[in-house]
Design an enzyme around this catalytic site. Structure first.
Site, PDB file in Angstrom:
ATOM      1  N   HIS A  31      -1.423 -14.207 -27.072  1.00  0.00           N
ATOM      2  CA  HIS A  31      -1.481 -13.200 -28.134  1.00  0.00           C
ATOM      3  C   HIS A  31      -1.557 -13.910 -29.481  1.00  0.00           C
ATOM      4  O   HIS A  31      -1.579 -15.141 -29.557  1.00  0.00           O
ATOM      5  CB  HIS A  31      -0.297 -12.228 -28.043  1.00  0.00           C
ATOM      6  CG  HIS A  31       1.053 -12.887 -28.059  1.00  0.00           C
ATOM      7  ND1 HIS A  31       1.545 -13.535 -29.176  1.00  0.00           N
ATOM      8  CD2 HIS A  31       2.001 -13.009 -27.106  1.00  0.00           C
ATOM      9  CE1 HIS A  31       2.743 -14.012 -28.909  1.00  0.00           C
ATOM     10  NE2 HIS A  31       3.049 -13.730 -27.657  1.00  0.00           N
ATOM     11  N   HIS A  34       0.631 -16.895 -30.463  1.00  0.00           N
ATOM     12  CA  HIS A  34       0.221 -18.222 -30.001  1.00  0.00           C
ATOM     13  C   HIS A  34      -0.800 -18.817 -30.962  1.00  0.00           C
ATOM     14  O   HIS A  34      -0.785 -20.005 -31.254  1.00  0.00           O
ATOM     15  CB  HIS A  34      -0.396 -18.145 -28.598  1.00  0.00           C
ATOM     16  CG  HIS A  34       0.575 -17.723 -27.534  1.00  0.00           C
ATOM     17  ND1 HIS A  34       0.512 -16.496 -26.923  1.00  0.00           N
ATOM     18  CD2 HIS A  34       1.642 -18.360 -26.989  1.00  0.00           C
ATOM     19  CE1 HIS A  34       1.493 -16.397 -26.039  1.00  0.00           C
ATOM     20  NE2 HIS A  34       2.198 -17.506 -26.057  1.00  0.00           N
ATOM     21  N   CYS A 139      18.851 -13.852 -17.211  1.00  0.00           N
ATOM     22  CA  CYS A 139      17.695 -13.089 -17.712  1.00  0.00           C
ATOM     23  C   CYS A 139      16.431 -13.833 -17.295  1.00  0.00           C
ATOM     24  O   CYS A 139      16.213 -14.970 -17.713  1.00  0.00           O
ATOM     25  CB  CYS A 139      17.731 -12.937 -19.227  1.00  0.00           C
ATOM     26  SG  CYS A 139      16.197 -12.199 -19.857  1.00  0.00           S
ATOM     27  N   CYS A 142      14.041 -14.685 -20.281  1.00  0.00           N
ATOM     28  CA  CYS A 142      14.394 -15.877 -21.063  1.00  0.00           C
ATOM     29  C   CYS A 142      14.524 -17.114 -20.188  1.00  0.00           C
ATOM     30  O   CYS A 142      14.576 -18.217 -20.708  1.00  0.00           O
ATOM     31  CB  CYS A 142      15.725 -15.691 -21.774  1.00  0.00           C
ATOM     32  SG  CYS A 142      15.748 -14.395 -22.990  1.00  0.00           S
ATOM     33  N   CYS A 157      20.022  -8.766 -22.700  1.00  0.00           N
ATOM     34  CA  CYS A 157      19.803  -9.810 -23.697  1.00  0.00           C
ATOM     35  C   CYS A 157      19.032  -9.225 -24.872  1.00  0.00           C
ATOM     36  O   CYS A 157      18.337  -8.226 -24.740  1.00  0.00           O
ATOM     37  CB  CYS A 157      19.067 -10.998 -23.073  1.00  0.00           C
ATOM     38  SG  CYS A 157      17.333 -11.070 -23.443  1.00  0.00           S
ATOM     39  N   HIS A 160      15.151  -9.162 -24.541  1.00  0.00           N
ATOM     40  CA  HIS A 160      14.550  -8.289 -23.525  1.00  0.00           C
ATOM     41  C   HIS A 160      15.385  -7.039 -23.266  1.00  0.00           C
ATOM     42  O   HIS A 160      15.899  -6.848 -22.154  1.00  0.00           O
ATOM     43  CB  HIS A 160      14.362  -9.057 -22.206  1.00  0.00           C
ATOM     44  CG  HIS A 160      13.508 -10.266 -22.362  1.00  0.00           C
ATOM     45  ND1 HIS A 160      14.033 -11.527 -22.550  1.00  0.00           N
ATOM     46  CD2 HIS A 160      12.158 -10.401 -22.403  1.00  0.00           C
ATOM     47  CE1 HIS A 160      13.034 -12.392 -22.676  1.00  0.00           C
ATOM     48  NE2 HIS A 160      11.897 -11.747 -22.593  1.00  0.00           N
ATOM     49  N   LYS A 312       7.251  -4.428 -33.111  1.00  0.00           N
ATOM     50  CA  LYS A 312       7.320  -5.586 -32.234  1.00  0.00           C
ATOM     51  C   LYS A 312       6.168  -5.504 -31.233  1.00  0.00           C
ATOM     52  O   LYS A 312       5.874  -4.448 -30.699  1.00  0.00           O
ATOM     53  CB  LYS A 312       8.676  -5.575 -31.497  1.00  0.00           C
ATOM     54  CG  LYS A 312       8.937  -6.866 -30.748  1.00  0.00           C
ATOM     55  CD  LYS A 312      10.280  -6.888 -30.044  1.00  0.00           C
ATOM     56  CE  LYS A 312      10.282  -8.032 -29.040  1.00  0.00           C
ATOM     57  NZ  LYS A 312      11.536  -8.185 -28.330  1.00  0.00           N
ATOM     58  N   LYS A 315       3.830  -5.124 -24.422  1.00  0.00           N
ATOM     59  CA  LYS A 315       2.831  -4.572 -23.502  1.00  0.00           C
ATOM     60  C   LYS A 315       2.969  -3.059 -23.408  1.00  0.00           C
ATOM     61  O   LYS A 315       1.982  -2.345 -23.350  1.00  0.00           O
ATOM     62  CB  LYS A 315       3.007  -5.194 -22.116  1.00  0.00           C
ATOM     63  CG  LYS A 315       2.181  -6.458 -21.932  1.00  0.00           C
ATOM     64  CD  LYS A 315       2.232  -6.887 -20.480  1.00  0.00           C
ATOM     65  CE  LYS A 315       2.185  -8.409 -20.374  1.00  0.00           C
ATOM     66  NZ  LYS A 315       2.692  -8.906 -19.107  1.00  0.00           N
TER      67      LYS A 315
HETATM   68 ZN   LIG Z   1      16.011 -12.298 -22.103  1.00  0.00          ZN
END
Ligand SMILES: [Zn+2]
Length: 498
Positions: A31, A34, A139, A142, A157, A160, A312, A315
């Site tokens: 995306h 990057h 997670c 992560c 977390c 996420h 943010k 998807k």
């Molecule tokens: Zn996470």
């Protein structure tokens, strides 16, 4: 133009400069975030090349992550097929953006596996790896265990939300991270491991003050879905993904496969990363290297994240901005310019196509593009002939400031300097009005038109030189147009977008 003597001095320093981007997960296509990091790293590389340094830019693919296994299952292909397919997309993006990766190291390569096993063995030999049964909350997003106090009120977390953590209990290998707390604290405090910008350095020092716990660095084959780097002498376990992913920085330059190359390039001079993975780069990575008695990287540059149109990127929202769309529509340099000038190198920012178009029209079409075509047209109308002269070579006035800004990764401020210069040349032409001189009989000229054009052309050549790390394609076009004896007007560099 740079004067020849000082350029020779610069050339003579011939340092090596080894830069890395973070190693992206390749569970999905790249995306625009990057693209930002790739472009930043490329500017740093090109800037160091202009100083005469021998440079190496490495990127790669973090292929041993569970995320890849899950993404492959969803698509109904093998994990290897998924990483093969997606890694290519990251390399292709870099090419489209005119980014020169010298090495693209993949986590699934055999040499990377054995290199990571070598790192493990060195840490093991020094007594820093031990076995323990562990129960914790994991997670997958992560690839990280969390303590309860690190989670939100729902027990998720912060990166996420909405994805419940897995409770995991199994026997794993642990790394004695706690043993290195003081040493790492000192290194960062004294800038021996320099962190840019300062507020990120303070963030890491704060993290270190809270104290470090030993970390699990392996998982059972079952939990790893049998994917990843095997733990040496234990066929039942795979390495924790960060242990091997960080080692891509070393395996890519020959750690355990090409000693000569490794000696030449390691340690890295700079890791370019996003703020979300600072703990891994400023704490875990130096700890692994200290344990293995290997040299530490010299610096870490941390950029922020950005939202897309104020939201943010995700998807589920369907707002994941594909950088290739923007390259297709506006060209690589336009996207590069937008990312470097409008997104702060350090703070969080916002990406919007509307703003990109605005900036394109104001800075690229009107500012730079207009000046270049204006001066070219004047040269053409005045039948201006450029004389190759050795006397008009002088160090650019703003160069020291430009260099200082780039050494601190203040890309946006360095670009500001260039655009101030563009405005100055524009003003100079408006005041000298060379088009009026064209109508005046030669005998009445208060100043020969040639000297005005010579100055303008000289300034444009300097601008092209300063632009090279940022807008390589545009810089090249300008240089080609303006180093000829006879300067001709051409198509606009950046046609206005209606
Ligand atoms: Zn996470």
């Amino acid at each position: 133009m740079f004067d020849n003597t000082s350029f020779d001095t610069i050339q003579a320093r011939m340092n090596k400069f080894y830069i890395t981007t973070a190693i992206p997960y390749v569970n999905a296509k790249p995306h625009v975030g990057h693209a930002l990091e790739f472009v930043q790293a490329d500017v740093i590389k090109r800037f160091h090349q202009s100083l005469g340094d021998e440079t190496l830019l490495l990127s790669g693919a973090d292929e041993n992550s569970l995320k890849n296994v899950q993404a492959a299952q969803t698509e109904g292909i093998t994990t290897q097929q998924l990483v093969d397919k997606n890694s290519k997309l990251f390399e292709a993006l870099a090419k489209k953006l005119n980014i020169q990766f010298d090495i693209f190291q993949r986590g699934s390569s055999i040499e990377h596996h054995s290199s990571s096993q070598k790192l493990w063995e060195l840490c093991f030999k020094n007594g820093d790896i031990y076995k323990k049964t562990y129960t914790g909350l994991y997670c997958v997003g992560c690839e990280l265990f969390y303590e309860k106090n690190e989670l939100n009120e729902k027990g998720e977390c912060f990166e996420h939300p909405g994805k419940p953590l897995e409770e995991v209990s199994e026997e794993n290998y642990f790394f004695k991270l706690s043993k290195y707390q003081n040493q790492i604290q000192k290194l960062i405090d004294k800038d021996e491991l320099k962190i840019y910008p300062d507020f990120r350095k303070n963030e890491v020092l704060g993290l270190l003050k809270e104290g470090l716990q030993d970390i699990s660095i392996s998982r059972s084959n079952k939990r790893a879905k049998n994917w990843g780097v095997e733990v040496p002498n234990d066929k039942t376990q795979k390495m924790y993904v960060w242990f091997d992913a960080l080692n891509i920085y070393q395996s890519g330059v020959g750690f355990d496969s090409n000693q000569k190359q490794y000696k030449k390039w390691w340690p890295a001079d700079l890791h370019v990363i996003g703020k979300g993975i600072i703990r891994f780069h400023a704490v875990y990575w130096p700890a692994f290297l200290l344990s293995a008695k290997l040299p530490l990287p010299k610096a870490v540059f941390v950029h922020g994240y950005f939202t897309v149109d104020g939201q943010k990127m995700s998807k589920s929202l369907g707002n994941v901005a594909d950088p290739l769309d923007f390259v297709e529509k506006y060209g690589a340099d336009s996207l590069r310019y937008y990312l470097l000038s409008q997104i702060s190198p350090f703070q969080d920012g916002d990406f919007s196509e509307k703003k990109l178009v605005e900036v394109y029209n104001s800075d690229l079409a009107n500012g730079l593009g207009n000046l270049v075509s204006r001066v070219a047209k004047l040269c053409e109308n005045a039948n201006f002939r450029q004389t190759p002269s050795e006397n008009n070579h002088h160090l650019i006035g703003i160069y020291d400031e430009y260099k200082r800004l780039l050494e601190e990764y203040r890309f946006n401020e360095a670009l500001n300097l260039i655009w101030e210069k563009i405005a100055k040349v524009d003003k100079y032409i408006n005041e000298e009005k060379p088009w009026e001189l064209l109508k005046t009989p030669a005998g009445n000229l208060k100043r020969p038109i040639n000297s005005i054009l010579e100055h303008a052309v000289d300034q444009i050549e300097e601008i092209a030189l300063l632009l090279e790390p940022f807008l390589p394609e545009t810089s090249k076009k300008i240089k080609e147009q303006f180093t000829k004896t006879e300067i001709k007007s051409t198509n606009p560099l950046f046609p206005r977008i209606p």
